[in-house]
Design a protein around this motif. Sequence first.
Motif, PDB file in Angstrom:
ATOM      1  N   HIS A   1     -12.056  11.079  -1.366  1.00  0.00           N
ATOM      2  CA  HIS A   1     -11.248  10.510  -2.260  1.00  0.00           C
ATOM      3  C   HIS A   1     -11.861   9.308  -2.745  1.00  0.00           C
ATOM      4  O   HIS A   1     -11.506   8.738  -3.870  1.00  0.00           O
ATOM      5  CB  HIS A   1      -9.823  10.453  -1.963  1.00  0.00           C
ATOM      6  CG  HIS A   1      -9.345   9.207  -1.047  1.00  0.00           C
ATOM      7  ND1 HIS A   1      -9.321   9.159   0.029  1.00  0.00           N
ATOM      8  CD2 HIS A   1      -9.138   8.012  -1.539  1.00  0.00           C
ATOM      9  CE1 HIS A   1      -9.011   7.848   0.651  1.00  0.00           C
ATOM     10  NE2 HIS A   1      -8.896   7.198  -0.539  1.00  0.00           N
ATOM     11  N   THR A   2     -12.498   8.484  -2.031  1.00  0.00           N
ATOM     12  CA  THR A   2     -13.282   7.359  -2.623  1.00  0.00           C
ATOM     13  C   THR A   2     -14.239   7.275  -3.286  1.00  0.00           C
ATOM     14  O   THR A   2     -14.588   6.799  -4.394  1.00  0.00           O
ATOM     15  CB  THR A   2     -13.303   6.308  -1.227  1.00  0.00           C
ATOM     16  OG1 THR A   2     -12.196   6.424  -0.645  1.00  0.00           O
ATOM     17  CG2 THR A   2     -14.114   4.974  -1.779  1.00  0.00           C
TER      18      THR A   2
ATOM     19  N   LEU B   1     -19.446  -1.817  -9.378  1.00  0.00           N
ATOM     20  CA  LEU B   1     -20.070  -2.341  -8.312  1.00  0.00           C
ATOM     21  C   LEU B   1     -21.293  -2.974  -8.378  1.00  0.00           C
ATOM     22  O   LEU B   1     -21.694  -4.213  -7.865  1.00  0.00           O
ATOM     23  CB  LEU B   1     -20.290  -1.063  -7.247  1.00  0.00           C
ATOM     24  CG  LEU B   1     -19.099  -0.282  -6.816  1.00  0.00           C
ATOM     25  CD1 LEU B   1     -19.602   0.992  -6.335  1.00  0.00           C
ATOM     26  CD2 LEU B   1     -18.477  -1.535  -5.597  1.00  0.00           C
TER      27      LEU B   1
ATOM     28  N   ILE C   1     -24.326   0.031  -3.593  1.00  0.00           N
ATOM     29  CA  ILE C   1     -23.765   1.324  -3.960  1.00  0.00           C
ATOM     30  C   ILE C   1     -24.095   2.491  -3.043  1.00  0.00           C
ATOM     31  O   ILE C   1     -25.468   2.626  -2.986  1.00  0.00           O
ATOM     32  CB  ILE C   1     -24.200   1.402  -5.549  1.00  0.00           C
ATOM     33  CG1 ILE C   1     -23.698   0.462  -6.445  1.00  0.00           C
ATOM     34  CG2 ILE C   1     -23.755   3.072  -6.037  1.00  0.00           C
ATOM     35  CD1 ILE C   1     -24.116   0.612  -7.921  1.00  0.00           C
TER      36      ILE C   1
ATOM     37  N   HIS D   1      -3.595  10.350   1.914  1.00  0.00           N
ATOM     38  CA  HIS D   1      -5.132   9.686   1.563  1.00  0.00           C
ATOM     39  C   HIS D   1      -5.450   8.550   1.972  1.00  0.00           C
ATOM     40  O   HIS D   1      -6.570   8.379   2.316  1.00  0.00           O
ATOM     41  CB  HIS D   1      -5.286  10.083   0.007  1.00  0.00           C
ATOM     42  CG  HIS D   1      -4.856   8.733  -0.898  1.00  0.00           C
ATOM     43  ND1 HIS D   1      -3.503   8.458  -1.009  1.00  0.00           N
ATOM     44  CD2 HIS D   1      -5.559   7.798  -1.226  1.00  0.00           C
ATOM     45  CE1 HIS D   1      -3.353   7.540  -1.876  1.00  0.00           C
ATOM     46  NE2 HIS D   1      -4.857   7.072  -2.120  1.00  0.00           N
TER      47      HIS D   1
ATOM     48  N   LYS E   1     -14.343   8.011 -14.082  1.00  0.00           N
ATOM     49  CA  LYS E   1     -14.189   7.116 -12.939  1.00  0.00           C
ATOM     50  C   LYS E   1     -15.533   6.803 -12.429  1.00  0.00           C
ATOM     51  O   LYS E   1     -15.780   5.716 -11.772  1.00  0.00           O
ATOM     52  CB  LYS E   1     -13.429   7.775 -12.016  1.00  0.00           C
ATOM     53  CG  LYS E   1     -13.044   7.142 -10.564  1.00  0.00           C
ATOM     54  CD  LYS E   1     -11.947   7.723  -9.665  1.00  0.00           C
ATOM     55  CE  LYS E   1     -11.871   6.952  -8.456  1.00  0.00           C
ATOM     56  NZ  LYS E   1     -10.804   7.625  -7.504  1.00  0.00           N
TER      57      LYS E   1
ATOM     58  N   ARG F   1       0.830  -1.442  -0.051  1.00  0.00           N
ATOM     59  CA  ARG F   1      -0.070   0.105   0.003  1.00  0.00           C
ATOM     60  C   ARG F   1       1.021   1.180  -0.037  1.00  0.00           C
ATOM     61  O   ARG F   1       0.613   2.315  -0.516  1.00  0.00           O
ATOM     62  CB  ARG F   1      -0.709  -0.005   1.207  1.00  0.00           C
ATOM     63  CG  ARG F   1      -1.889   1.099   1.037  1.00  0.00           C
ATOM     64  CD  ARG F   1      -3.019   0.875   1.855  1.00  0.00           C
ATOM     65  NE  ARG F   1      -3.660  -0.294   2.090  1.00  0.00           N
ATOM     66  CZ  ARG F   1      -4.470  -0.801   1.274  1.00  0.00           C
ATOM     67  NH1 ARG F   1      -4.771   0.123   0.218  1.00  0.00           N
ATOM     68  NH2 ARG F   1      -4.866  -2.019   1.350  1.00  0.00           N
TER      69      ARG F   1
ATOM     70  N   HIS G   1     -12.217   5.061   5.441  1.00  0.00           N
ATOM     71  CA  HIS G   1     -10.716   5.546   5.529  1.00  0.00           C
ATOM     72  C   HIS G   1     -10.511   6.685   5.217  1.00  0.00           C
ATOM     73  O   HIS G   1      -9.423   7.441   5.696  1.00  0.00           O
ATOM     74  CB  HIS G   1     -10.045   4.428   4.855  1.00  0.00           C
ATOM     75  CG  HIS G   1      -9.761   4.618   3.378  1.00  0.00           C
ATOM     76  ND1 HIS G   1     -10.710   4.052   2.739  1.00  0.00           N
ATOM     77  CD2 HIS G   1      -8.998   5.143   2.636  1.00  0.00           C
ATOM     78  CE1 HIS G   1     -10.563   3.983   1.447  1.00  0.00           C
ATOM     79  NE2 HIS G   1      -9.190   4.631   1.293  1.00  0.00           N
TER      80      HIS G   1
END
Length: 196
Positions: free
Chosen positions: A113-114, A168, A175, A54, A160, A22, A87
């Motif tokens: 960011h996710t 998903l 979702i 991040h 994206k 990671r 996270h």
Amino acid sequence: MLTNEKRSFIIASLEQQMSKKRLEHVLRVEQKALELASLYDVDITACQLAALLHDLAKEWTMEQYETVVKKFNLPNHMLQFGSEILHGPVASCVIDEMFDVNDERIQEAIACHTIGASQMDDVAKVLFVADYIEDGRVFDGVEIARELAKNSLEDVILYKLQQTIAYLAKKQLPIYPETIETYNTWIIKKEKMSEK
Ligand code: GDP
Ligand code: FE
Ligand code: FE
């Protein structure tokens, strides 16, 4: 750019909290964020810090998440979502006390960011895109995303979001409403742009 001292301090801390694999991803996101920041004339140091921090909390335990959710009054229902969703928001809360990062643009970028957000400033856009197209990513469509990134961060963001939702759904994963909401906002923005 960060000073070598500050950057090494952050990386030494990351080494304590995440796997080598990671950390390598994080360093590739840093590289990509630096590239995009200079291409799109966005604050280099802010993008670099957002990238380095991040995924700080990605391998933390549920107990650690609970502590942060309570301490910073994050909505309690977030705890049902698990690390994939938590996270980012959790990391954004702790980077001030851990690393003296109190720039709201950086905190916001990390928080969203996710799943992205309806409103993203330039630092958030750079992180969202850099995380998606860093050199280690190999998913179907990554080359398309890298091409789009040469001309428009917004086009990559929409791509994206589309790809993630399709992925998903195909995997029969839940979702989150915010994911759909973000997608709707960006697709409507795009329609409006093309009407002009
Ligand atoms: P990483 O931390 O570098 O692995 O990347 P991200 O933080 O962008 O993504 C973490 C994971 O969350 C990815 O596997 C995404 O597919 C997943 N994810 C994003 N949005 C949703 C959602 O609405 N629902 C679910 N179940 N997963 C999501
Ligand atoms: Fe992440
Ligand atoms: Fe990441």
